[in-house]
Design a protein around this motif. Structure first.
Motif, short mmCIF file in Angstrom:
data_model
loop_
_atom_site.label_atom_id
_atom_site.label_comp_id
_atom_site.label_asym_id
_atom_site.label_seq_id
_atom_site.Cartn_x
_atom_site.Cartn_y
_atom_site.Cartn_z
N ALA A 48 0.83 -1.20 0.00
CA ALA A 48 0.00 0.00 0.00
C ALA A 48 0.87 1.25 0.00
O ALA A 48 1.95 1.26 0.60
N PRO A 49 0.40 2.31 -0.65
CA PRO A 49 1.09 3.59 -0.54
C PRO A 49 1.04 4.03 0.92
O PRO A 49 0.06 3.73 1.61
N ALA A 50 2.06 4.72 1.38
CA ALA A 50 2.07 5.09 2.80
C ALA A 50 2.79 6.41 3.04
O ALA A 50 3.65 6.83 2.25
N PHE A 51 2.41 7.03 4.16
CA PHE A 51 3.15 8.18 4.68
C PHE A 51 3.94 7.67 5.87
O PHE A 51 3.40 6.98 6.74
N TYR A 52 5.25 7.96 5.89
CA TYR A 52 6.08 7.42 6.97
C TYR A 52 7.22 8.39 7.27
O TYR A 52 8.03 8.68 6.39
N VAL A 59 4.34 0.45 1.74
CA VAL A 59 4.53 -0.48 2.85
C VAL A 59 3.98 -1.82 2.42
O VAL A 59 2.92 -1.92 1.80
N CYS A 72 -3.71 -2.00 11.95
CA CYS A 72 -4.93 -1.30 12.39
C CYS A 72 -5.61 -0.59 11.23
O CYS A 72 -4.98 0.17 10.50
N PHE A 73 -6.89 -0.85 11.10
CA PHE A 73 -7.72 -0.12 10.14
C PHE A 73 -8.55 0.89 10.93
O PHE A 73 -8.88 0.66 12.09
N TYR A 74 -8.91 2.00 10.28
CA TYR A 74 -9.82 2.96 10.92
C TYR A 74 -10.62 3.67 9.83
O TYR A 74 -10.20 3.69 8.66
N MET B 1 -4.11 2.38 8.74
CA MET B 1 -4.61 2.07 7.40
C MET B 1 -6.05 2.54 7.27
O MET B 1 -6.91 2.15 8.06
N PRO B 27 4.87 7.40 14.56
CA PRO B 27 6.16 6.76 14.30
C PRO B 27 6.09 5.55 13.38
O PRO B 27 7.13 4.97 13.06
N PHE B 28 4.89 5.16 12.96
CA PHE B 28 4.76 3.98 12.10
C PHE B 28 4.14 4.36 10.75
O PHE B 28 3.71 5.49 10.56
N HIS B 29 4.09 3.39 9.84
CA HIS B 29 3.54 3.65 8.51
C HIS B 29 2.04 3.93 8.57
O HIS B 29 1.29 3.20 9.22
N MET B 30 1.62 4.97 7.88
CA MET B 30 0.19 5.23 7.72
C MET B 30 -0.15 4.82 6.29
O MET B 30 0.15 5.54 5.33
N GLY B 31 -0.75 3.65 6.14
CA GLY B 31 -1.02 3.09 4.81
C GLY B 31 -2.31 3.60 4.22
O GLY B 31 -3.25 3.96 4.94
#
Lengths: 81, 135
Positions: A48-52, A59, A72-74, B1, B27-31
């Protein structure tokens, strides 16, 4: 995981074994009823595309092999809780 | 995510989350799960609402799902509980299942050793009052 060039196109997320093209939205909807995972199953890999840490990247779940992962999904950014 | 793009993730991190978390934000990946393809295979995507529910999956070092929890949007999760479960699964994994963690276990707490002698005898070695209702 590589630093990606930032453009205006949004790269689509990809689930392992299901090309983004191979699963048109309609198809995914139909499948949704019987899809899903449960404990004891291998976690489906995905990219998946990600911001990091200030940058844009991709990622892939399997890049964390050998570690414990909390996935985690939201419902959405700026949702309150 | 979530179904938001990585660009929206950046703005959320920069304008809000970084004010709650020291040292620059998340601090972690936001997918990004645009279209919900990933949420669909994990069984947390709602086509009607177009969003992923609050699903949380603990995945072990072999890539196997050991725990999952799914909440509707208005109720938030408990990170302490997530960490407690990781610690419990790590202990079970380390001992090869010789030690298992009873309800309400926290690190350092009483563990159980499954076997014929323990059948119908848990009450002799473990009581819910030891871990619950103390506050």
């Amino acid at each position: 995981m590589s630093e990606e060039k930032v453009g205006c196109t949004v790269p689509a997320a990809e689930v392992e074994g299901m090309g983004a093209e191979a699963a048109p939205a309609e198809e995914v909807k139909k499948e949704a009823v019987r899809m899903g995972v449960t404990v004891g199953m291998k976690a489906p890999d995905f990219t998946a595309p990600a911001f990091y840490k200030g940058g844009f990247t991709t990622v892939k779940l399997s890049q964390f092999a050998g570690k414990w992962v909390s996935l985690c999904f939201y419902p959405g950014d700026f949702t309150f809780v | 995510m979530s179904v938001d793009s990585q660009f929206v993730h950046k703005v959320w991190n920069d304008v809000e989350l970084s004010k709650m978390i020291e040292a620059g934000g998340v601090p972690f990946h936001m997918g990004s799960d645009g279209g919900g393809a990933i949420g669909t295979v994990y069984g947390v995507y709602s086509p009607a609402q177009g969003v992923d529910f609050r699903g949380r999956f603990l995945i072990d070092p072999d890539g196997v799902i050991q725990a999952m929890e799914i909440l509707t949007p208005p109720v938030g999760r408990n990170v302490d509980e997530t960490l407690r479960q990781v610690q419990a699964f790590q202990l079970v994994r380390k001992t090869g299942g010789k030690e298992v963690t009873p309800s309400g276990w926290t690190p350092g707490g009483k563990v159980l050793n499954p076997g014929p002698d323990l059948v119908a005898n848990v009450w002799k070695v473990w009581n819910p009052k030891d871990v619950y209702g103390k506050k």
